[in-house]
Design a protein around this motif. Structure first.
Motif, PDB file in Angstrom:
ATOM      1  N   GLN A 112       0.605  -1.060  -0.076  1.00  0.00           N
ATOM      2  CA  GLN A 112      -0.086  -0.063  -0.077  1.00  0.00           C
ATOM      3  C   GLN A 112       0.834   1.119  -0.109  1.00  0.00           C
ATOM      4  N   GLN A 138       1.632   2.249  -5.063  1.00  0.00           N
ATOM      5  CA  GLN A 138       0.416   2.326  -5.667  1.00  0.00           C
ATOM      6  C   GLN A 138       0.473   3.403  -6.992  1.00  0.00           C
ATOM      7  N   LEU A 139       1.451   4.299  -7.057  1.00  0.00           N
ATOM      8  CA  LEU A 139       1.463   4.908  -8.078  1.00  0.00           C
ATOM      9  C   LEU A 139       2.067   4.153  -9.276  1.00  0.00           C
ATOM     10  N   ARG A 144       1.528   1.085 -10.036  1.00  0.00           N
ATOM     11  CA  ARG A 144       0.249   0.129 -10.369  1.00  0.00           C
ATOM     12  C   ARG A 144      -0.597   1.059 -11.072  1.00  0.00           C
ATOM     13  N   GLU A 145      -1.012   2.395 -10.440  1.00  0.00           N
ATOM     14  CA  GLU A 145      -1.957   2.993 -11.246  1.00  0.00           C
ATOM     15  C   GLU A 145      -1.466   3.883 -12.670  1.00  0.00           C
ATOM     16  N   TRP A 146      -0.181   3.930 -12.907  1.00  0.00           N
ATOM     17  CA  TRP A 146       0.624   4.326 -14.121  1.00  0.00           C
ATOM     18  C   TRP A 146       0.306   3.214 -14.997  1.00  0.00           C
ATOM     19  N   THR A 193      -1.820   0.976 -15.102  1.00  0.00           N
ATOM     20  CA  THR A 193      -3.122   0.608 -15.657  1.00  0.00           C
ATOM     21  C   THR A 193      -3.502   1.467 -16.525  1.00  0.00           C
ATOM     22  N   ALA A 194      -2.918   2.947 -16.237  1.00  0.00           N
ATOM     23  CA  ALA A 194      -3.554   3.830 -17.228  1.00  0.00           C
ATOM     24  C   ALA A 194      -2.623   3.881 -18.570  1.00  0.00           C
ATOM     25  N   PRO A 209      -1.498  -1.257 -20.030  1.00  0.00           N
ATOM     26  CA  PRO A 209      -2.343  -2.152 -19.075  1.00  0.00           C
ATOM     27  C   PRO A 209      -2.037  -3.739 -19.486  1.00  0.00           C
ATOM     28  N   CYS A 236       8.254   6.588 -14.063  1.00  0.00           N
ATOM     29  CA  CYS A 236       7.498   5.487 -14.500  1.00  0.00           C
ATOM     30  C   CYS A 236       7.743   5.040 -15.747  1.00  0.00           C
TER      31      CYS A 236
END
Length: 207
Positions: free
Chosen positions: A23, A28-29, A31-33, A35-36, A39, A196
């Motif tokens: 967490q 998390q950053l 993971r989100e990058w 996904t966007a 993917p 990233c």
């Protein structure tokens, strides 16, 4: 013929720091990058216990399981602090590339300060840990397995304002590898989002 869904997908494994968790902000950053922006890359961030013997066994088992999988694509490692040590250990053992963020080079140096204390993850939760001298000895043996020169491919991301670890240890240890060393910053690595895309490029587009 393989379909798009059945083809092997790249796997990025993120390993967090000592007493941190999946967490954490950087985890998390990333993971989100992904996904966007990417993917198709599978993201995995296991919980890494502070006990060296258990962490070593579980991480090696996890990676070897992935690598034996019939549909395993390229695997890249990303780790922060203690996670940087584990990425190097796994990178050398399994010949995987890794990006290391303010990595711990000799964790056995700081672990004695935690021996005998009740430890809790920085992210909260009810789990408690208590390290022993045997854990420090185990970490020392694992460190001894990492001999120079390093045989895998690494990228050190370091900030000299790190208030927790001496950045010079990492600069020296990874001296034969790619390095980005910034003035200022801190142990959390300020401005991580800038890296990233370059991290993904390094891990997967040079293989």
């Amino acid at each position: 013929m393989q379909t798009q869904d059945s083809r092997a997908r790249p796997l990025l494994i993120y390993l967090h720091g000592f007493l941190s968790s999946p967490q954490s902000f950087k985890c998390q950053l990333m993971r989100e990058w992904l996904t966007a922006n990417n993917p198709h890359i599978v993201f995995c961030a296991p919980q890494v216990l502070p006990y060296p013997a258990i962490a070593q066994q579980s991480l090696v088992g996890l990676l070897e399981g992935f690598l034996r999988s019939a549909n395993c694509g390229p695997v890249g490692l990303l780790g922060s602090s203690m996670g940087g040590f584990w990425c190097t250990y796994l990178g050398e053992r399994l010949h995987l590339p890794a990006v290391l963020i303010n990595p711990a080079v000799r964790p056995s140096r700081f672990m004695p300060a935690y021996v005998g204390r009740v430890l809790r993850p920085y992210s909260g939760g009810t789990q408690e840990y208590r390290l022993t001298e045997a854990d420090v000895d185990t970490m020392g043996r694992l460190e001894a397995e990492l001999a120079q020169p390093l045989h895998s491919r690494y990228w050190l991301l370091s900030q000299r304002g790190d208030e927790t670890l001496d950045y010079r240890d990492a600069e020296n240890f990874y001296r034969s590898q790619r390095q980005t060393v910034e003035e200022g910053g801190d142990h959390g690595f300020q401005g991580f989002a800038r890296y990233c895309a370059p991290i993904v490029e390094f891990l997967f587009n040079q293989q």
